[in-house]
Motif scaffolding. Structure first.
Motif, PDB file in Angstrom:
ATOM      1  N   ASP A  62       0.815  -1.211   0.000  1.00  0.00           N
ATOM      2  CA  ASP A  62       0.000   0.000   0.000  1.00  0.00           C
ATOM      3  C   ASP A  62       0.852   1.266   0.000  1.00  0.00           C
ATOM      4  O   ASP A  62       0.346   2.353  -0.258  1.00  0.00           O
ATOM      5  CB  ASP A  62      -0.925   0.025   1.227  1.00  0.00           C
ATOM      6  N   ARG A  63       2.149   1.106   0.302  1.00  0.00           N
ATOM      7  CA  ARG A  63       3.024   2.268   0.440  1.00  0.00           C
ATOM      8  C   ARG A  63       3.662   2.706  -0.874  1.00  0.00           C
ATOM      9  O   ARG A  63       3.958   3.880  -1.065  1.00  0.00           O
ATOM     10  CB  ARG A  63       4.142   1.957   1.438  1.00  0.00           C
ATOM     11  N   GLU A  76       7.027  15.572  -7.340  1.00  0.00           N
ATOM     12  CA  GLU A  76       6.011  16.580  -7.009  1.00  0.00           C
ATOM     13  C   GLU A  76       4.825  15.947  -6.278  1.00  0.00           C
ATOM     14  O   GLU A  76       4.304  16.518  -5.313  1.00  0.00           O
ATOM     15  CB  GLU A  76       5.532  17.257  -8.294  1.00  0.00           C
ATOM     16  N   PHE A  77       4.417  14.773  -6.735  1.00  0.00           N
ATOM     17  CA  PHE A  77       3.272  14.080  -6.135  1.00  0.00           C
ATOM     18  C   PHE A  77       3.574  13.714  -4.682  1.00  0.00           C
ATOM     19  O   PHE A  77       2.752  13.922  -3.791  1.00  0.00           O
ATOM     20  CB  PHE A  77       2.970  12.822  -6.951  1.00  0.00           C
ATOM     21  N   MET A  78       4.765  13.193  -4.438  1.00  0.00           N
ATOM     22  CA  MET A  78       5.132  12.771  -3.086  1.00  0.00           C
ATOM     23  C   MET A  78       5.304  13.960  -2.148  1.00  0.00           C
ATOM     24  O   MET A  78       5.071  13.845  -0.946  1.00  0.00           O
ATOM     25  CB  MET A  78       6.397  11.926  -3.128  1.00  0.00           C
ATOM     26  N   ALA A  79       5.709  15.110  -2.697  1.00  0.00           N
ATOM     27  CA  ALA A  79       5.871  16.299  -1.860  1.00  0.00           C
ATOM     28  C   ALA A  79       4.531  16.754  -1.276  1.00  0.00           C
ATOM     29  O   ALA A  79       4.488  17.352  -0.197  1.00  0.00           O
ATOM     30  CB  ALA A  79       6.498  17.424  -2.680  1.00  0.00           C
ATOM     31  N   GLN A  80       3.462  16.454  -1.983  1.00  0.00           N
ATOM     32  CA  GLN A  80       2.132  16.837  -1.518  1.00  0.00           C
ATOM     33  C   GLN A  80       1.639  15.916  -0.401  1.00  0.00           C
ATOM     34  O   GLN A  80       0.830  16.322   0.426  1.00  0.00           O
ATOM     35  CB  GLN A  80       1.153  16.806  -2.692  1.00  0.00           C
ATOM     36  N   PRO A  83       3.910  13.668   1.797  1.00  0.00           N
ATOM     37  CA  PRO A  83       5.231  13.106   2.138  1.00  0.00           C
ATOM     38  C   PRO A  83       5.193  11.875   3.037  1.00  0.00           C
ATOM     39  O   PRO A  83       6.136  11.074   3.031  1.00  0.00           O
ATOM     40  CB  PRO A  83       5.940  14.278   2.826  1.00  0.00           C
ATOM     41  N   ASP A  84       4.146  11.697   3.805  1.00  0.00           N
ATOM     42  CA  ASP A  84       4.083  10.557   4.720  1.00  0.00           C
ATOM     43  C   ASP A  84       3.270   9.395   4.164  1.00  0.00           C
ATOM     44  O   ASP A  84       3.125   8.366   4.832  1.00  0.00           O
ATOM     45  CB  ASP A  84       3.472  11.000   6.056  1.00  0.00           C
ATOM     46  N   ARG A  85       2.750   9.568   2.959  1.00  0.00           N
ATOM     47  CA  ARG A  85       1.863   8.542   2.411  1.00  0.00           C
ATOM     48  C   ARG A  85       2.594   7.535   1.532  1.00  0.00           C
ATOM     49  O   ARG A  85       2.316   6.342   1.577  1.00  0.00           O
ATOM     50  CB  ARG A  85       0.744   9.233   1.596  1.00  0.00           C
ATOM     51  N   TRP A  86       3.550   8.018   0.725  1.00  0.00           N
ATOM     52  CA  TRP A  86       4.117   7.163  -0.316  1.00  0.00           C
ATOM     53  C   TRP A  86       5.622   6.966  -0.156  1.00  0.00           C
ATOM     54  O   TRP A  86       6.299   7.774   0.471  1.00  0.00           O
ATOM     55  CB  TRP A  86       3.867   7.768  -1.708  1.00  0.00           C
TER      56      TRP A  86
END
Length: 399
Positions: free
Chosen positions: A102-103, A150-154, A156-159
């Motif tokens: 899921d990560r 850019e996506f992960m910066a939005q 940061p703790d999810r992916w």
């Protein structure tokens, strides 16, 4: 159940599209093929595999084409391949385990470059979740990395980003004859030059285009771009820093600036990246050590290569060269034999064994190895075969 899609853009790929789709047909749940103007049987072959065929007007922009193809994907994950690539069967269990997490937002894959002797592995971002905002950029050497950052910066703790350390993709498109057949270098150059004119500070394009200039013999032009990229080194990821140092080392070696070239190879090797990706730097550093007479350094560099990949023929061949110069003839012969075991067509290894045997007075055994070397040279239409035959004739040997 996680649904995996295969996505590929193609044009006139009838010679290889079948191998590509064979490698994934039991792994993916969906095959999306974006055809950009094939005139051969590519589309027909893909349909035989149950592929969904879509069409696209080619505009010299791989990122635009790949993004257009992604619009038709319906899976939870997408695997992007080119027609001259196959999925390595042994990676499938690891791949399936990775996409079950899921990560993970994306999984970086090790790609083996067939025909690239010095640097046979690369890391490619070809397995990812096709979420809104994840897209390819740059017209050639298109990749999703910028959008993923850019996506992960939005969130940061999810992916996170995963990677599989074993070879996942085998690429057969960098053999010299494959490149020449499609005039790839010319198309690559035009696309990257156009992009760089619009994005003059893009370090990634500086690296790729600079390396292409060096390959084409335009050393100063290539070095200018590579140095421009390296000025941004502190802000670049480790893989891009490696490439810039590696190609700068090649350029400076061609200019016989050995000390500066060594510094770049050492900087590349010091980076914390997958060891397999450093093979080119270790090989070239070993070559520089050989050139300057530092045989101990050369042996250490070549030994590191075969420790990383014991199945790489050139690693054993290069080690044989260094051992021979060191006077360790039996060990050199053993290294050459390892190279031949891995690549039975290795003419240079047979020739070098023959030279050692001849110097040791083992004439008949030596001539047998010379014959094998000549036959292999002639099989690949290399002038080295006739040259070796002439040299032996001048020495009084009849081959």
């Amino acid at each position: 159940m996680v649904k995996l899609s295969l996505c590929a853009i193609v044009k006139d790929e009838e010679a290889c599209i079948g191998r590509c789709l064979d490698s994934v047909k039991e792994v993916v749940d969906e095959i999306v093929i974006l055809d950009t103007g094939s005139r051969d049987r590519t589309v027909e072959i893909a349909r035989d595999y149950g592929a969904q065929i879509e069409h696209y007007q080619w505009n010299d922009d791989f990122a635009a084409a790949r993004n257009a193809a992604l619009q038709y994907v319906t899976g939870d994950w997408v695997l992007v391949l080119d027609a001259d690539e196959i999925l390595h069967p042994e990676i499938v269990p690891q791949l399936q385990e990775a996409i079950a997490s899921d990560r993970h937002l994306a999984i970086n894959l090790v790609r083996q470059e067939i025909g690239a002797k010095q640097s046979p592995y690369s890391l490619v971002s070809r397995l990812f979740r096709p979420l809104p905002g994840i897209q390819f950029s740059r017209p050639y050497h298109a990749l999703i990395d910028d959008s993923v950052t850019e996506f992960m910066a939005q969130q940061p703790d999810r992916w996170d980003i995963g990677y599989l350390s074993s070879v996942a993709i085998v690429h057969d498109g960098y053999r010299p004859e494959a490149i020449a057949a499609r005039d790839k270098l010319s198309r690559i150059r035009k696309a990257m030059e156009r992009y760089l004119s619009e994005h003059p500070d893009d370090a990634y394009t500086c690296s790729k285009l600079g390396a292409l200039y060096v390959q084409n013999g335009e050393i100063e032009a290539g070095l200018k771009l590579l140095r421009k990229g390296l000025k941004q080194e502190k802000h670049l990821d480790r893989l891009l820093r490696y490439e810039l140092h590696y190609h700068a080392g090649i350029a400076l070696s061609k200019q016989q600036k050995v000390g500066k070239a060594k510094s770049h190879y050492e900087a590349a090797i010091a980076l914390n990246i997958l060891p397999a990706l450093k093979i080119g730097a270790y090989n070239n550093l070993g070559n520089l050590y050989m050139q300057t007479g530092d045989l101990t350094g050369a042996i250490a560099a070549y030994e590191r290569v075969w420790q990383i990949d014991p199945n790489l023929p050139i690693a054993h061949f290069n080690l044989g060269l260094a051992l021979k110069e060191k006077g360790k003839l039996n060990e050199a012969i053993a290294a050459y034999h390892h190279a031949i075991e891995l690549d039975p067509t290795y003419a240079e290894a047979y020739q070098n064994i023959a030279v050692i045997l001849l110097k040791n007075g083992k004439v008949f055994e030596s001539l047998d190895h010379f014959r094998k070397a000549i036959a292999l040279y002639e099989r690949r239409d290399s002038p080295a075969g006739s040259e070796l035959r002439s040299t032996l004739k001048e020495m009084g040997f009849k081959i």
